[in-house]
Design a protein around this motif. Structure first.
Motif, mmCIF file in Angstrom:
data_model
loop_
_atom_site.group_PDB
_atom_site.id
_atom_site.type_symbol
_atom_site.label_atom_id
_atom_site.label_comp_id
_atom_site.label_asym_id
_atom_site.label_seq_id
_atom_site.Cartn_x
_atom_site.Cartn_y
_atom_site.Cartn_z
ATOM 1 N N ARG A 1 72.162 80.873 -43.606
ATOM 2 C CA ARG A 1 72.618 79.873 -42.650
ATOM 3 C C ARG A 1 71.852 78.600 -42.921
ATOM 4 N N SER A 2 72.558 77.534 -43.121
ATOM 5 C CA SER A 2 71.933 76.248 -43.381
ATOM 6 C C SER A 2 71.500 75.601 -42.075
ATOM 7 N N LEU A 3 70.360 74.961 -42.105
ATOM 8 C CA LEU A 3 69.946 74.174 -40.956
ATOM 9 C C LEU A 3 70.850 72.964 -40.803
ATOM 10 N N VAL A 4 71.343 72.473 -41.935
ATOM 11 C CA VAL A 4 72.275 71.340 -41.951
ATOM 12 C C VAL A 4 73.562 71.831 -42.616
ATOM 13 N N PRO A 5 74.566 72.218 -41.826
ATOM 14 C CA PRO A 5 75.792 72.781 -42.405
ATOM 15 C C PRO A 5 76.451 71.890 -43.454
ATOM 16 N N GLU A 6 76.281 70.587 -43.335
ATOM 17 C CA GLU A 6 76.882 69.670 -44.305
ATOM 18 C C GLU A 6 76.254 69.822 -45.694
ATOM 19 N N ALA A 7 75.101 70.451 -45.773
ATOM 20 C CA ALA A 7 74.400 70.607 -47.047
ATOM 21 C C ALA A 7 74.827 71.867 -47.797
ATOM 22 N N LYS A 8 75.696 72.674 -47.213
ATOM 23 C CA LYS A 8 76.055 73.963 -47.812
ATOM 24 C C LYS A 8 76.626 73.811 -49.222
ATOM 25 N N ALA A 9 77.497 72.856 -49.443
ATOM 26 C CA ALA A 9 78.097 72.666 -50.768
ATOM 27 C C ALA A 9 77.032 72.287 -51.792
ATOM 28 N N GLY A 10 76.116 71.412 -51.408
ATOM 29 C CA GLY A 10 75.047 71.012 -52.314
ATOM 30 C C GLY A 10 74.110 72.162 -52.646
ATOM 31 N N LEU A 11 73.787 72.977 -51.645
ATOM 32 C CA LEU A 11 72.925 74.134 -51.881
ATOM 33 C C LEU A 11 73.607 75.155 -52.781
ATOM 34 N N ASN A 12 74.904 75.352 -52.576
ATOM 35 C CA ASN A 12 75.641 76.284 -53.420
ATOM 36 C C ASN A 12 75.675 75.796 -54.867
ATOM 37 N N LYS A 13 75.885 74.501 -55.055
ATOM 38 C CA LYS A 13 75.888 73.927 -56.405
ATOM 39 C C LYS A 13 74.517 74.110 -57.058
ATOM 40 N N PHE A 14 73.458 73.887 -56.304
ATOM 41 C CA PHE A 14 72.095 74.051 -56.796
ATOM 42 C C PHE A 14 71.849 75.500 -57.208
ATOM 43 N N LYS A 15 72.320 76.441 -56.392
ATOM 44 C CA LYS A 15 72.177 77.869 -56.699
ATOM 45 C C LYS A 15 72.926 78.219 -57.982
ATOM 46 N N MET A 16 74.131 77.702 -58.136
ATOM 47 C CA MET A 16 74.923 77.994 -59.329
ATOM 48 C C MET A 16 74.277 77.415 -60.585
ATOM 49 N N GLU A 17 73.720 76.207 -60.482
ATOM 50 C CA GLU A 17 73.031 75.602 -61.624
ATOM 51 C C GLU A 17 71.821 76.442 -62.018
ATOM 52 N N THR A 18 71.078 76.912 -61.035
ATOM 53 C CA THR A 18 69.915 77.748 -61.305
ATOM 54 C C THR A 18 70.345 79.054 -61.965
ATOM 55 N N ALA A 19 71.402 79.665 -61.462
ATOM 56 C CA ALA A 19 71.905 80.916 -62.047
ATOM 57 C C ALA A 19 72.303 80.699 -63.506
ATOM 58 N N ASN A 20 72.988 79.596 -63.787
ATOM 59 C CA ASN A 20 73.386 79.303 -65.165
ATOM 60 C C ASN A 20 72.175 79.132 -66.070
#
Length: 60
Positions: A4-23
């Motif tokens: 759960r994001s503290l700032v729901p608007e940041a969810k897309a950015g956090l997901n992108k960051f997670k995907m970049e890290t996974a790659n």
């Protein structure tokens, strides 16, 4: 378990960051990750948090 994001608007950015890290780690994240090991998922999560902390410290 989804986070759960503290700032729901940041969810897309956090997901992108997670995907970049996974790659960068060579882990293929998709919509379904049930075939990944706990070690793979944990390494992505751990590395993501490590990068967030480093970024925060740089901005202090």
């Amino acid at each position: 378990m989804p986070y759960r994001s503290l700032v729901p608007e940041a969810k897309a950015g956090l997901n992108k960051f997670k995907m970049e890290t996974a790659n960068q780690l060579g882990v293929s994240f998709t919509d379904y990750n049930g075939d990944l090991t706990s070690r793979q998922c944990g390494s992505v999560g751990g590395e993501t948090v490590k990068k967030m902390v480093e970024q925060y410290e740089r901005n202090l």
